[in-house]
Design an enzyme around this catalytic site. Structure first.
Site: not given
Length: 597
Positions: A68, A73, A157, A203
């Site tokens: 994402h 990230h 998310h 995660e």
């Protein structure tokens, strides 16, 4: 047994700088390429020297997958591709490809133009990097090459976030990136099918947290904001441009409308427009309610929330300001914090996780003074509140995902070591799964059983279907299919015996063993056979004894036949024959006949 190897270059027992090197089946895949928001030196980027000591890494990496657009990230992606050197494919979803370059450029401006940092990527490098990106669609299998296959699943998310299923040969891994198992006001919950991977890499930001009810959390948030502005205070809400920002804006907009409040709410200039553009463009990624109402009413056209101008920072009176970034490590949110922190009437609400080293992390830890690089010291007298609106899975959500996809092993990343250890024991207790939590730079080796995919013939499957309909198996147990494995022309096929023999041109031969027993009997053969059948039925209770058309007696594959003795008409020869599969039965019947005769 073939091995799966994972080396965290970032996010190993740590949050920030997510970057994992996955090796399996002779392929090397980089999972995310983020930067650490708590550092301003070389530690901000993953240590790519683990891949190759120096020089380009293209020949060592088959592909890069970005989960994402959050900078922890994807923030190091242009540095990795344009400065370190990587020309291979980069995979991400369509929304991530659209939004990531905007956030990368915003970060570059802060680092280079405001802070004067060197050894940073340029605007052109961001553009060149994004040219290497191949966008993926949810649930669409994509072949990176003849052996490497990937598929994206919805992660919740933020807009465009995806979990990735990665398969090489018979081995498979699921990498979650960041995900949320609970739907919110603008996004749905993460979803994945029962893919049973060899390894689930999850995660674990909130590994020990079970969140309170969403309604209680929202009520508490609105109460604190309202109380602060009612007494003339200012409320700062640091957010990232897309994600929690929209969630909290919808919440405040609805509350302001219901309560008929007039206190001004501001959002960082330009971000509201960008959010509108991308949510319209990628409406299919939002939740069902927004998709249904978007044509008639755009949830992101806010009546009470206006663009913020820096000149408003010193304005007197109450106000609420959403400003980026979310961890108070740079940008407008940090500027506002420095101005408002010394006033005890003001409040800062941190709605998400803050990595170590950021100002957000320091004030959440109770710091009453914050020192900056230019030796500026800011006293923190304003109220500091932490309310988790973070779109990460909590402990319950992580356990739910494990239950959904049924992995054979679990690896925890993107979390704190102590919390990971607690969750590891919970996973062991509940699922009895081996759970790994490697540190940065530590290679974790996971052995997997050898699995060879084979095709099954139609006739074999039809026979199994008939068997299934006749006697449905226990749904909790896996059904085994038995057949003959035929390897021909680089193809492996499971077939029934008849088809297999025909396929490879072999005639079926059956080897039988025959013994002879003499019996005193001068009557006709047919009468002797009938009498013998009756005697065998008595002796072999539970066995099926049948008379064949040729006059022989059959018990399973054992055949008993009566013949005249050419030398002595008063005697009969009893011939007992059997195949090697029924040797025990044949020997038993031979013994019975010998005792009878």
């Amino acid at each position: 047994m073939p091995d799966i190897k994972i080396t965290p270059l970032g996010a190993g027992q740590d949050v920030g700088r997510s970057c994992l090197l996955l090796s399996m089946g002779g392929k090397n895949i980089m999972l995310d390429c983020g930067m650490h928001m708590g550092y301003n030196d070389e530690r901000r980027f993953p240590d790519f020297s683990y891949i190759v000591p120096e020089g380009p890494i293209t020949s060592h990496i088959d592909c890069v997958i970005i989960s994402h657009f959050h900078l922890d990230h994807c923030g190091a992606l242009p540095y990795m591709s344009e400065i370190v050197g990587y020309t291979g494919p980069i995979y991400m979803t369509h929304p991530t490809k659209a939004i990531a370059p905007i956030l990368l450029e915003d970060m570059r401006k802060v680092a280079v133009e405001r802070k004067g940092e060197s050894n940073f990527f340029t605007t052109q490098m961001i553009k060149d990097c994004m040219k290497k990106v191949i966008p993926v669609t949810l649930h669409q299998s994509m072949m990176v090459d003849t052996d490497l296959e990937i598929k994206a699943y919805y992660a919740g998310h933020v807009l465009g976030a995806a979990m990735f299923w990665i398969k090489v040969g018979s081995q498979s891994v699921v990498y979650t990136g960041d995900y949320n198992m609970t739907p919110d006001r603008h996004l749905g919950a993460a979803w994945i099918d029962k893919c049973r991977p060899d390894l689930l890499i999850s995660e674990s930001t909130y590994a020990t947290t079970i969140r309170d009810s969403k309604r209680c959390r929202e009520r508490d948030f609105l109460k604190k904001v309202h109380e602060c502005v009612a007494k003339g205070g200012k409320v700062l809400i640091p957010v990232f441009a897309l994600g929690r920002a929209q969630e909290l804006c919808i919440l405040l907009e609805t509350y302001w409308e219901r309560m008929n409040l007039k206190y001004p709410i501001y959002f960082a200039l330009g971000l509201t427009e960008k959010a509108n553009t991308y949510y319209k463009m990628f409406i299919t990624w939002t939740n069902q309610k927004i998709r249904k109402t978007f044509v008639h009413r755009n949830m992101f056209d806010f009546k009470h929330i206006k663009p913020f101008d820096k000149a408003y920072i010193d304005n007197p009176g109450a106000m609420v300001v959403f400003a980026t970034p979310g961890m108070l490590h740079a940008g407008l949110s940090l500027q506002i914090f420095k101005k408002w922190a010394p006033n005890e009437n003001n409040m800062v609400i941190m709605p998400g996780y803050c990595v170590q080293g950021t100002v957000g992390n320091k004030i959440l830890g109770g710091a009453k003074k914050v020192e900056f690089e230019n030796r500026q010291v800011v006293e923190v007298k304003m109220a500091v509140e932490y309310m988790s609106f973070s779109a990460h899975a909590d402990a319950k959500g992580i356990m739910q995902l494990i239950q959904n996809c049924e992995p054979k092993n679990v690896m925890l990343v993107h979390g704190e070591a102590g919390k990971m250890k607690f969750l590891r024991s919970k996973i062991k207790d509940e699922f009895n799964l081996e759970t790994y939590m490697p540190a940065n730079g530590e290679t974790c080796v996971i052995s997997t059983p050898v699995k060879i995919p084979v095709d099954a013939s139609v006739s074999l499957l039809k026979a199994e279907a008939r068997s299934y309909n006749a006697q449905p198996p226990d749904p909790k147990r896996r059904r085994l299919i038995h057949g003959v494995l035929v390897m021909k022309d680089n193809r492996i096929m499971l077939q029934n015996l008849t088809d297999a023999l025909k396929e490879i041109g072999i005639n079926r031969h059956v080897m039988r063993f025959t013994s002879k027993v003499k019996m005193d009997d001068s009557g006709p053969v047919i009468r002797t056979s009938e009498r013998l059948k009756t005697l065998l039925e008595e002796k072999l209770a539970g066995w099926t004894v049948t008379m064949q058309e040729n006059g022989s007696i059959a018990i399973e594959s054992v055949e008993v036949k009566v013949e005249e003795d050419e030398k002595d008409p008063k005697q009969k020869n009893i011939l007992i024959s059997w195949t090697n599969q029924d040797e025990d039965i044949g020997a038993y019947i031979l013994n019975v006949l010998q005792n009878m005769c």
